[in-house]
Design a protein around this motif. Sequence first.
Motif, PDB file in Angstrom:
ATOM      1  N   ASP A  39       0.834  -1.210   0.000  1.00  0.00           N
ATOM      2  CA  ASP A  39       0.000   0.000   0.000  1.00  0.00           C
ATOM      3  C   ASP A  39       0.867   1.257   0.000  1.00  0.00           C
ATOM      4  O   ASP A  39       0.584   2.229  -0.708  1.00  0.00           O
ATOM      5  CB  ASP A  39      -0.943   0.015   1.200  1.00  0.00           C
ATOM      6  N   ARG A  40       1.943   1.249   0.792  1.00  0.00           N
ATOM      7  CA  ARG A  40       2.843   2.403   0.851  1.00  0.00           C
ATOM      8  C   ARG A  40       3.572   2.584  -0.479  1.00  0.00           C
ATOM      9  O   ARG A  40       3.710   3.700  -0.981  1.00  0.00           O
ATOM     10  CB  ARG A  40       3.857   2.244   1.985  1.00  0.00           C
ATOM     11  N   ALA A  43       1.111   4.120  -2.815  1.00  0.00           N
ATOM     12  CA  ALA A  43       0.867   5.525  -2.446  1.00  0.00           C
ATOM     13  C   ALA A  43       2.054   6.414  -2.814  1.00  0.00           C
ATOM     14  O   ALA A  43       1.867   7.570  -3.220  1.00  0.00           O
ATOM     15  CB  ALA A  43       0.554   5.638  -0.959  1.00  0.00           C
ATOM     16  N   ASP A  44       3.268   5.892  -2.686  1.00  0.00           N
ATOM     17  CA  ASP A  44       4.473   6.661  -2.997  1.00  0.00           C
ATOM     18  C   ASP A  44       4.774   6.704  -4.501  1.00  0.00           C
ATOM     19  O   ASP A  44       5.715   7.369  -4.924  1.00  0.00           O
ATOM     20  CB  ASP A  44       5.690   6.082  -2.270  1.00  0.00           C
TER      21      ASP A  44
END
Length: 145
Positions: A39-40, A43-44
């Motif tokens: 998820d990170r 998102a990044d």
Amino acid sequence: MDNLDRGIIDLLRQNARAGYGDIGQEVGLSASAVKRRVDRLVADGVIRNFTIQVDPAVDGLHTEAYVEIFCRGTVAPDELLRILADVPEVIDAGTVTGSADAIVHMRSRDIPSLEAALERVRHAPHVDHTRSAIVLSRLISRAVD
């Protein structure tokens, strides 16, 4: 991004459908920890999308060529992009150093459709000529995106 993230990305490159639990077993994390990291990474913007690769022959695209484009005068990359974006057979393109101004990767149904696509490129403003190489057999094909 650390080595665990790189390991997760490598596994997703091999199989974008891999489960978080399966990935976790490979990299030594729990499924929930893998999900948080994925998820990170999404998102990044590290992971841009999840996709499949389909054999181009399934879509009838049996003919493949690399084409060098030589322009008259100086042509901005934006102008080359405008020209090439209108040719659906162009699947990849980039400006290059050397005598050519750009190299284009094309796929088409057959030689006549490739020739028609090449003619559209050749007749574009600023294009002087092209030099083509038709692919006989693919030796290595790695997804980079």
